[in-house]
Structures are given as structure tokens and as C-alpha cells.
Design a protein around this motif. Structure first.
Motif, PDB file in Angstrom:
ATOM      1  N   SER A  82      -1.028   6.626  -1.076  1.00 33.45           N
ATOM      2  CA  SER A  82      -1.179   7.905  -0.380  1.00 33.45           C
ATOM      3  C   SER A  82       0.169   8.484   0.040  1.00 33.45           C
ATOM      4  O   SER A  82       0.349   9.703   0.056  1.00 33.45           O
ATOM      5  CB  SER A  82      -2.109   7.757   0.826  1.00 33.45           C
ATOM      6  OG  SER A  82      -1.621   6.819   1.758  1.00 33.45           O
ATOM      7  N   LEU A 115       0.844  -1.193   0.000  1.00 31.43           N
ATOM      8  CA  LEU A 115       0.000   0.000   0.000  1.00 31.43           C
ATOM      9  C   LEU A 115       0.881   1.246   0.000  1.00 31.43           C
ATOM     10  O   LEU A 115       1.461   1.600   1.021  1.00 31.43           O
ATOM     11  CB  LEU A 115      -0.917  -0.009   1.229  1.00 31.43           C
ATOM     12  CG  LEU A 115      -1.797  -1.248   1.389  1.00 31.43           C
ATOM     13  CD1 LEU A 115      -2.510  -1.220   2.730  1.00 31.43           C
ATOM     14  CD2 LEU A 115      -2.802  -1.347   0.241  1.00 31.43           C
ATOM     15  N   ALA A 124      -4.150   9.187   8.387  1.00 33.53           N
ATOM     16  CA  ALA A 124      -4.990   8.028   8.107  1.00 33.53           C
ATOM     17  C   ALA A 124      -6.469   8.354   8.218  1.00 33.53           C
ATOM     18  O   ALA A 124      -7.317   7.538   7.840  1.00 33.53           O
ATOM     19  CB  ALA A 124      -4.642   6.880   9.061  1.00 33.53           C
ATOM     20  N   ALA A 126      -5.361   4.597  -0.200  1.00 32.50           N
ATOM     21  CA  ALA A 126      -4.131   3.970   0.280  1.00 32.50           C
ATOM     22  C   ALA A 126      -3.355   3.308  -0.846  1.00 32.50           C
ATOM     23  O   ALA A 126      -2.121   3.275  -0.821  1.00 32.50           O
ATOM     24  CB  ALA A 126      -4.460   2.945   1.368  1.00 32.50           C
ATOM     25  N   ASN A 127      -4.052   2.784  -1.834  1.00 37.01           N
ATOM     26  CA  ASN A 127      -3.370   2.117  -2.936  1.00 37.01           C
ATOM     27  C   ASN A 127      -3.590   2.843  -4.253  1.00 37.01           C
ATOM     28  O   ASN A 127      -3.656   2.227  -5.318  1.00 37.01           O
ATOM     29  CB  ASN A 127      -3.828   0.662  -3.058  1.00 37.01           C
ATOM     30  CG  ASN A 127      -2.712  -0.240  -3.548  1.00 37.01           C
ATOM     31  OD1 ASN A 127      -1.538   0.124  -3.529  1.00 37.01           O
ATOM     32  ND2 ASN A 127      -3.064  -1.426  -4.012  1.00 37.01           N
ATOM     33  N   HIS A 140      -7.383   8.035   2.873  1.00 37.86           N
ATOM     34  CA  HIS A 140      -6.472   8.818   3.688  1.00 37.86           C
ATOM     35  C   HIS A 140      -6.609  10.294   3.329  1.00 37.86           C
ATOM     36  O   HIS A 140      -7.259  10.651   2.346  1.00 37.86           O
ATOM     37  CB  HIS A 140      -5.027   8.345   3.492  1.00 37.86           C
ATOM     38  CG  HIS A 140      -4.792   6.946   3.950  1.00 37.86           C
ATOM     39  ND1 HIS A 140      -3.736   6.173   3.506  1.00 37.86           N
ATOM     40  CD2 HIS A 140      -5.488   6.149   4.811  1.00 37.86           C
ATOM     41  CE1 HIS A 140      -3.777   4.984   4.079  1.00 37.86           C
ATOM     42  NE2 HIS A 140      -4.841   4.950   4.870  1.00 37.86           N
TER      43      HIS A 140
END
Length: 225
Positions: free
Chosen positions: A44, A41, A182, A206-207, A215
Motif C-alpha cells: 500500500s 508489508l 490504515a 498491505a502486501n 488500506h
């Protein structure tokens, strides 16, 4: 399924410990039962760099300060986004994280740690910020899970009014303070404005384009004068 293997543990100054784990080609850094980062991941963390560098790309020799080496996603994205004259300082509080980057996670970090534009300093990023005056074009902070300190209570000082004013003083006119989180924190955006930043809140995955958890990155700009 391949089981997780514990590779190492490292004490955090002030208390607590990080754990480096591996499962096949996948790495994880954890604090207790909380996963702080995973090598699958990266979206972000990369966005933290690219969003910042977009705003200073016209500067011929930008200086960047990155708080937290982690798995190096932010550093590598920054190197891809700036020119040959840029200078990037990475402040990492936990020496073992640097050792992991040069050891078991060396393939993940690639040539980023030996790039001539990069300087790795094993220290608290807050110390470098407090010591600087109009020194940095961009300060990128990914030292915790957000403005509410998880790994260290003292990280709260980075996000207090005093910490934000120190960051503003450390930036050159028109410089960028970028902060990864987060989770959303509307009150923190207001705190940035009270510290005389103009603020943009960007929601990222995140990915990256492949999805994942949501995020937040705050892009706080110091005025040109």
C-alpha cells in the motif's frame, strides 16, 4: 522462531517514542504496542506513489513532496515511476528514522537516499506545505495511521480544513494530494471535497497482490484552474 531484537528507540517531538526492532532480515517500527510499519508489508505504501505518479506522468520535470520517510517504500516506488528530471523532497520529522535508513536499514533503502533527484529534510511536512504556493505537482502523505492522528495529535492539523486548504494552495494546477490510511473514513473524503478537491478513494492491500490488511488511499486532485 527468531526473537525480536530492539535496535533503538527515538523520541517523537511532542511526546511518545518509536522503537526499531529486527527479527532476522525483518524490520518493524512501533509506537508502543502498535506496529506502524513492517519491512514485509510494502504494497500500500508503494501504491501511494504509483497511483500519484500515474496522474502527473505527462509532466516533464515533476516536483513531489513525500511526508514521512518510514522504510522508504513510497520513495523507492516514486523514483521508479518518474523520470530523470523529477525532484523529490522527503520530509521526516524524527531524525532517528533518517539515521536508521542510513544505518541498520541501509540495505532495505538501497541507493534511494543518495539518488540525485532526492532531498531529505528533517522537518515537519506541514511546515513545508504551509510555506509553499503552487510549488508541488504531488504531495504524498504517510505520516500517521490515517486522518485520526495516532503518533502525534498535531498531525490532525494536516487533515483539518485549514490543513487541506494549505495543501491545495501548495499544489500546482492539476496537482495531486495523496493520503494513506490504515482504515476507511467516509467523513474525510467529504472534507476533501469541501476543500475543493475532486476525490477518488482507492482500496489497496498491505502486501499488494499477495493480500494482507485492507488500506485506503485518497487521491485528491486540484482543478486545472
Amino acid at each position: 522462531m527468531i526473537p525480536w531484537e530492539l535496535l533503538d528507540t527515538a523520541a517523537i517531538p511532542g511526546g511518545g517514542a518509536l522503537k526499531l526492532k529486527r527479527r532476522g532480515a525483518e524490520f518493524s517500527i512501533m509506537l508502543g504496542d502498535n506496529e506502524l510499519m513492517n519491512s514485509r508489508l510494502s504494497g500500500s505504501e508503494q501504491a501511494l506513489a504509483t497511483l500519484s505518479c500515474e496522474r502527473i506522468c505527462a509532466r516533464p520535470a515533476p516536483t513531489l513532496l513525500i511526508g514521512g520517510l518510514g522504510m522508504g517504500f513510497t520513495l523507492r516506488a516514486a523514483l521508479e515511476s518518474v523520470g530523470a528530471q523529477a525532484q523529490i523532497t522527503v520530509a521526516e520529522l524524527v531524525p532517528a528514522v533518517v539515521a536508521w535508513a542510513r544505518g541498520p536499514m541501509a540495505e532495505l533503502h538501497g541507493a534511494s537516499l543518495t539518488d540525485a533527484r532526492v532531498k531529505i529534510v528533517e522537518t515537519d511536512v506541514a511546515r513545508l506545505i504551509r510555506a509553499a504556493r503552487a510549488c508541488w505537482d504531488a504531495i504524498l502523505l504517510d505520516v500517521d495511521n490515517g486522518p485520526d492522528g495516532l503518533t502525534r495529535d498535531s498531525n490532525d492539523g494536516l487533515y483539518s480544513r485549514e490543513g487541506l486548504l494549505s495543501a491545495r494552495a501548495a499544489l500546482r494546477p492539476g496537482g495531486v494530494l495523496a493520503i494513506w490510511s490504515a482504515h476507511a473514513a467516509p467523513e474525510f473524503a467529504q472534507a476533501l471535497r469541501k476543500a475543493r478537491f475532486s476525490v477518488e478513494e482507492v482500496k489497496v492491500r498491505a502486501n499488494g497482490k499477495r493480500g494482507g490488511a485492507r488500506h485506503v488511499i485518497w487521491i485528491a486532485m486540484r482543478a486545472e484552474n
